[in-house]
Design an enzyme around this catalytic site. Sequence first.
Site, PDB file in Angstrom:
ATOM      1  N   ASP A 181       9.036   2.146   5.148  1.00  0.00           N
ATOM      2  CA  ASP A 181      10.269   2.095   5.959  1.00  0.00           C
ATOM      3  C   ASP A 181      10.218   0.862   6.859  1.00  0.00           C
ATOM      4  O   ASP A 181       9.516  -0.124   6.566  1.00  0.00           O
ATOM      5  CB  ASP A 181      10.415   3.410   6.743  1.00  0.00           C
ATOM      6  CG  ASP A 181      11.862   3.793   7.010  1.00  0.00           C
ATOM      7  OD1 ASP A 181      12.458   3.203   7.939  1.00  0.00           O
ATOM      8  OD2 ASP A 181      12.396   4.677   6.320  1.00  0.00           O
ATOM      9  N   ASP A 207      19.573   0.483   5.485  1.00  0.00           N
ATOM     10  CA  ASP A 207      19.984   1.033   6.775  1.00  0.00           C
ATOM     11  C   ASP A 207      21.254   0.349   7.307  1.00  0.00           C
ATOM     12  O   ASP A 207      21.800  -0.561   6.672  1.00  0.00           O
ATOM     13  CB  ASP A 207      18.803   0.878   7.747  1.00  0.00           C
ATOM     14  CG  ASP A 207      18.716   2.011   8.754  1.00  0.00           C
ATOM     15  OD1 ASP A 207      19.732   2.657   9.015  1.00  0.00           O
ATOM     16  OD2 ASP A 207      17.618   2.221   9.301  1.00  0.00           O
ATOM     17  N   ASP A 233      19.571  10.529  12.247  1.00  0.00           N
ATOM     18  CA  ASP A 233      18.151  10.753  11.959  1.00  0.00           C
ATOM     19  C   ASP A 233      17.714  12.192  12.215  1.00  0.00           C
ATOM     20  O   ASP A 233      18.077  12.788  13.234  1.00  0.00           O
ATOM     21  CB  ASP A 233      17.285   9.843  12.835  1.00  0.00           C
ATOM     22  CG  ASP A 233      17.422   8.401  12.412  1.00  0.00           C
ATOM     23  OD1 ASP A 233      18.311   8.100  11.591  1.00  0.00           O
ATOM     24  OD2 ASP A 233      16.630   7.577  12.906  1.00  0.00           O
ATOM     25  N   ARG A 268      22.855   9.015   3.053  1.00  0.00           N
ATOM     26  CA  ARG A 268      22.589   9.884   4.192  1.00  0.00           C
ATOM     27  C   ARG A 268      23.897  10.491   4.672  1.00  0.00           C
ATOM     28  O   ARG A 268      24.927   9.813   4.732  1.00  0.00           O
ATOM     29  CB  ARG A 268      21.910   9.075   5.290  1.00  0.00           C
ATOM     30  CG  ARG A 268      20.408   8.882   5.048  1.00  0.00           C
ATOM     31  CD  ARG A 268      19.608   9.984   5.689  1.00  0.00           C
ATOM     32  NE  ARG A 268      19.791   9.912   7.126  1.00  0.00           N
ATOM     33  CZ  ARG A 268      19.077   9.106   7.936  1.00  0.00           C
ATOM     34  NH1 ARG A 268      18.108   8.361   7.443  1.00  0.00           N
ATOM     35  NH2 ARG A 268      19.313   9.085   9.216  1.00  0.00           N
ATOM     36  N   GLY A 326      25.974   8.897   7.359  1.00  0.00           N
ATOM     37  CA  GLY A 326      27.143   9.748   7.106  1.00  0.00           C
ATOM     38  C   GLY A 326      28.428   9.202   7.698  1.00  0.00           C
ATOM     39  O   GLY A 326      29.441   9.906   7.748  1.00  0.00           O
TER      40      GLY A 326
HETATM   41  C1  GLA Z   1      17.281   4.355  11.230  1.00  0.00           C
HETATM   42  C2  GLA Z   1      17.178   5.261  10.010  1.00  0.00           C
HETATM   43  C3  GLA Z   1      15.823   5.941  10.001  1.00  0.00           C
HETATM   44  C4  GLA Z   1      14.714   4.916   9.990  1.00  0.00           C
HETATM   45  C5  GLA Z   1      14.877   3.973  11.182  1.00  0.00           C
HETATM   46  C6  GLA Z   1      13.931   2.796  11.108  1.00  0.00           C
HETATM   47  O1  GLA Z   1      17.302   5.081  12.412  1.00  0.00           O
HETATM   48  O2  GLA Z   1      18.205   6.191  10.000  1.00  0.00           O
HETATM   49  O3  GLA Z   1      15.704   6.805   8.884  1.00  0.00           O
HETATM   50  O4  GLA Z   1      14.730   4.202   8.779  1.00  0.00           O
HETATM   51  O5  GLA Z   1      16.199   3.448  11.257  1.00  0.00           O
HETATM   52  O6  GLA Z   1      14.094   1.945  12.181  1.00  0.00           O
END
Ligand code: GLA
Length: 401
Positions: free
Chosen positions: A67, A146, A203, A199, A183
Amino acid sequence: MHFIILLPLLFVLSSALNNNLGLTPPMGWNTWNRYGCDINETVVMTNAEMLGILGLDKLGYRYVNVDDCWNLATRDSMSNRTIVDPERFPSGMKALSDFVHDRGLKFGIYSSAGTLTCEGRAGSLGYEDLDAQDYVSWGVDYLKYDNCFNEGIPSFERYQTMKKALEKAAHNHTIFYSICNWGLEEVWQWGNETGNSWRTAGDIFNSWESVKYNFEVNQLHPDVAGPGGWNDPDMLEVGNGGLSHTEERTHFALWAVVKAPLILGCNLNTISNRSLSIISNKELIKLNQDSKGDQAVCVHNCHSLKDSEDVQVFGGWNKDNGGYYGLVAVNWNDLESKPISIDFKSLGLTKSSEEYCSVYDLWNKGVHIGNYQGKYLIPNIDPHDNVALKIKCKRKASSLE
Ligand code: GLA
């Protein structure tokens, strides 16, 4: 004759994105939920090895996804290419990808459809082709994309640009494309034609409330998901310590039955046996990986989940193993244990209350609990716990197991 030959082809062509990936929800592991920005190649390598050591790879957990925080904030001033962080990943991404592939696993990476990633590393906006070329040259199999620092450009446009860049760079090397725009901007309307998953919420955090919230939001548009493109309520928190054992069971069963991606997010080097047994549940994995790919929906007590103190039932039809109805009954009540009656006729499993159904327990190796007429009564579900069942019904009791 021609029609028969064309049918399977049409099915493949109608899958989202036409890259023939994600025909069942993706399964794997990702750095973010456990490690956040505190990552390096050793963290990734040891967890990748653990997938094999714990036998999780054989169960289907194949993607090893890095990530945020693998690259630097600025690009190379001459080539404009992104720069892999030399301190965290001194061997480079190709070497890490090879390490992962050598273990029969697949390699995933992360970027943002913005100028920077959420943690301030170089994003891909405006550099989609260059980045896609790098990913392909490293052997990347999965891109999580992202939404931070997006300059106010509509999501559809930004996510389509990367989709096209991946297709252009591909050279027969297709990449699972995971849209992470939380979303927003009605992603349910365009996610399926753009990516392999999208998504559906912000988060997830390491708490029961967060699991519950993300699950509920993910149930708003079940019809748009299916083979090739999945609603994604975010990665699993099983094994991260914020949920009780009971809550971990329910988190996993709910993600399984609604055909969510099963991306682990814990430290596999230290995972407890109890958490390991949850994520290793073969029956729930089979339910999640069913080839029909129908997201289960609420079928009993379907008022708002946020206010629910009741048992709700999420169920749907599955195609594999001769076809069956799969359901998870969850008790949202914080304090009281509750019973639930699974009424076959009202769930559409039988036409009359005379008919019999075989009931199997997915939390107990799929054992046959018994044959029941009309309904199956579960006397007691503990607070935050669940029951996960496979049900097969026949007209004549004699034709049941
Ligand atoms: C966003 C994403 C998370 C993660 C962070 C990384 O918040 O939604 O799932 O990947 O960034 O910074």
